[in-house]
Scaffold this active site. Structure first.
Site, short mmCIF file in Angstrom:
data_model
loop_
_atom_site.label_atom_id
_atom_site.label_comp_id
_atom_site.label_asym_id
_atom_site.label_seq_id
_atom_site.Cartn_x
_atom_site.Cartn_y
_atom_site.Cartn_z
CD GLU A 145 -2.87 0.80 2.52
OE1 GLU A 145 -3.61 1.72 2.86
OE2 GLU A 145 -2.84 -0.31 3.10
CG ASP A 147 -1.73 4.61 2.77
OD1 ASP A 147 -2.43 4.06 1.93
OD2 ASP A 147 -1.36 4.08 3.84
CD GLU A 149 -4.45 7.71 4.63
OE1 GLU A 149 -5.46 6.99 4.67
OE2 GLU A 149 -3.46 7.55 5.36
#
Length: 343
Positions: A145, A147, A149
C-alpha cells in the site's frame, strides 16, 4: 518542528494498522459484487445539487481534465460525476453524517506513475480525511500500500498530508507534511511514482518523499503485487485533527472534495502475475530488459536531474515535514527501523 508548531503539542495518532482507513475499504476490496452494489443504492438515497457542485469545481477548473470514467469507476457513497461542455470530467466525493464516498481505478498496476489533481474540502474541514492510495487486493495480512491522506483542519489552519508505505503487510512508515499553499481554492496535482527501485511522492511536480528498495538488506518493498488506486472521503474525527481534539462540525456538511486530471501509466501484469513485467523486480537496479525496466528514473521531467531532485526534496522536507517515523525516539526506544539507517 516547523511552521510554528509546538513540538510538545504535536502527537500524531495512528490506527492499529499504522494508518487511517476508509471505513469500508477492507470489505470493499474483498467482498466483490455486494460491495459494488452500494453506489446504486446510495445514489438513490442522496440527491445533491449537481449545479452547486459544478459551480464550486468550475471556479478553479484544472487544465485538460479528460474523461475520468475512462480509467476510474464510482464505487459507493454520495459520489457525483461532473461534465463540462468540453467533455472533461470532475469527480466530486461528498460526505455527510451518514457516510462518505469513494472511487477506484479500473486497472491494477505493478509499477506506475499516477497523477491526479485534487481540490480539497474548504473552510472547516476538521475531522475529514481525503485520501488517495494504491493498494493490493489479495492477502490482506501481506498487502502492499502507498498512502496519501489529507487531514482536514479548523478554518484557517493548514492541511496535513499524511503519507505511509506498506510492504508485505508491514507498515508504520509514516511521514507527514503541512502543505505550503491553500489546497482548497485551486486544484493541485499529487503524484505517486513507483518502480522497482523506489517510491516517490510529489506535489505539483516537486518530490517530497522517497522510499528506496532495500530488499537485499531485508527491508520489504512492494515488488510483486499489483495495486489499484482508490480515492475516498470519510470521517475520522476520533484522531484526524489535532489528535481528535477537534471534531467534525456536521453543520458544515455535506463536505466535498474534487478530483480531476487522472492519468496513469505503468506495467499492467497479465493473469500470470508480476513476472510478465520483466526480470525479478526485487533485485534493485537489475539490468532487466523489456517491461521489467518500466519507467526508469530518467523518464519524467521532474526526475531527469537526480542531484537537483534530491536537493529540492531535502529543502521541502526541512521546511514542511512535521513528522518522520525515522526520528521518533519515543516510538522506537530500542532503535529505528532498518531502512532509516540506509542511504
Amino acid at each position: 518542528m516547523h511552521l510554528g508548531i509546538d513540538p510538545g503539542a504535536y502527537n500524531p495518532v495512528f490506527t492499529d494498522h499504522g494508518r487511517p482507513q476508509c471505513p469500508t475499504l477492507h470489505s470493499l476490496t474483498h467482498s466483490g459484487k455486494e460491495a459494488m452494489a452500494l453506489p446504486r443504492a446510495w445514489h438513490l438515497l442522496y440527491t445533491l445539487s449537481a449545479l452547486v457542485l459544478m459551480f464550486a469545481a468550475g471556479t478553479t477548473s484544472p487544465v485538460a481534465g479528460g474523461r475520468m470514467t475512462d480509467k476510474l469507476e464510482i464505487l459507493w457513497g454520495q459520489t457525483r460525476l461532473l461534465n463540462d461542455r468540453h467533455g472533461d470530467q470532475t469527480i466530486a466525493l461528498t460526505m455527510d453524517k451518514a457516510m462518505g464516498s469513494a472511487f477506484g481505478s479500473k486497472t491494477a498496476y505493478l509499477f506506475a506513475r499516477i497523477d491526479i489533481s485534487i481540490k480539497l474540502v474548504p473552510k472547516n474541514s476538521a475531522g475529514t480525511v481525503t485520501t488517495i492510495y494504491l493498494i493490493s487486493q489479495k492477502d490482506w495480512k501481506k498487502h502492499d500500500e502507498i498512502d496519501l491522506e489529507f487531514l482536514g483542519n479548523a478554518t484557517g489552519q493548514p492541511y496535513t498530508l499524511h503519507t505511509n508505505i506498506f510492504a508485505a503487510g508491514e507498515g508504520g512508515r509514516e511521514v507527514q507534511f503541512q502543505l505550503w499553499f491553500d489546497p482548497t481554492v485551486a486544484f493541485h496535482t499529487y503524484s505517486i511514482f513507483w518502480n522497482k527501485d523506489q517510491i516517490l511522492i510529489l506535489v505539483d511536480g516537486i518530490p517530497i518523499r522517497q522510499f528506496k528498495n532495500h530488499w537485499e538488506d531485508g527491508v520489504p518493498f512492494p515488488v510483486y503485487q499489483p495495486m489499484r488506486l482508490f480515492g475516498c472521503l470519510w470521517d475520522a474525527d476520533d484522531w484526524a485533527t489535532q489528535g481528535g481534539r477537534i471534531k467534525t462540525d456536521w453543520s458544515q456538511a455535506p463536505f466535498v472534495a474534487y478530483f480531476a486530471n487522472y492519468t496513469a501509466s505503468g506495467c499492467t501484469p497479465s493473469a500470470g502475475g508480476s513476472w510478465t513485467c520483466g526480470q525479478d523486480p526485487s533485485v534493485s537496479g537489475s539490468g532487466s530488459s523489456g517491461r521489467g525496466d518500466w519507467m526508469t528514473p530518467g523518464q519524467g521531467e521532474e526526475l531527469n536531474d537526480h542531484m537537483k531532485q534530491q536537493k529540492l526534496m531535502k529543502e521541502m522536507q526541512s521546511k514542511y515535514m512535521i513528522y518522520d517515523y525515522c526520528t521518533d525516539h519515543k516510538r522506537f526506544p530500542n532503535g529505528f527501523p532498518k531502512e532509516c539507517g540506509l542511504a
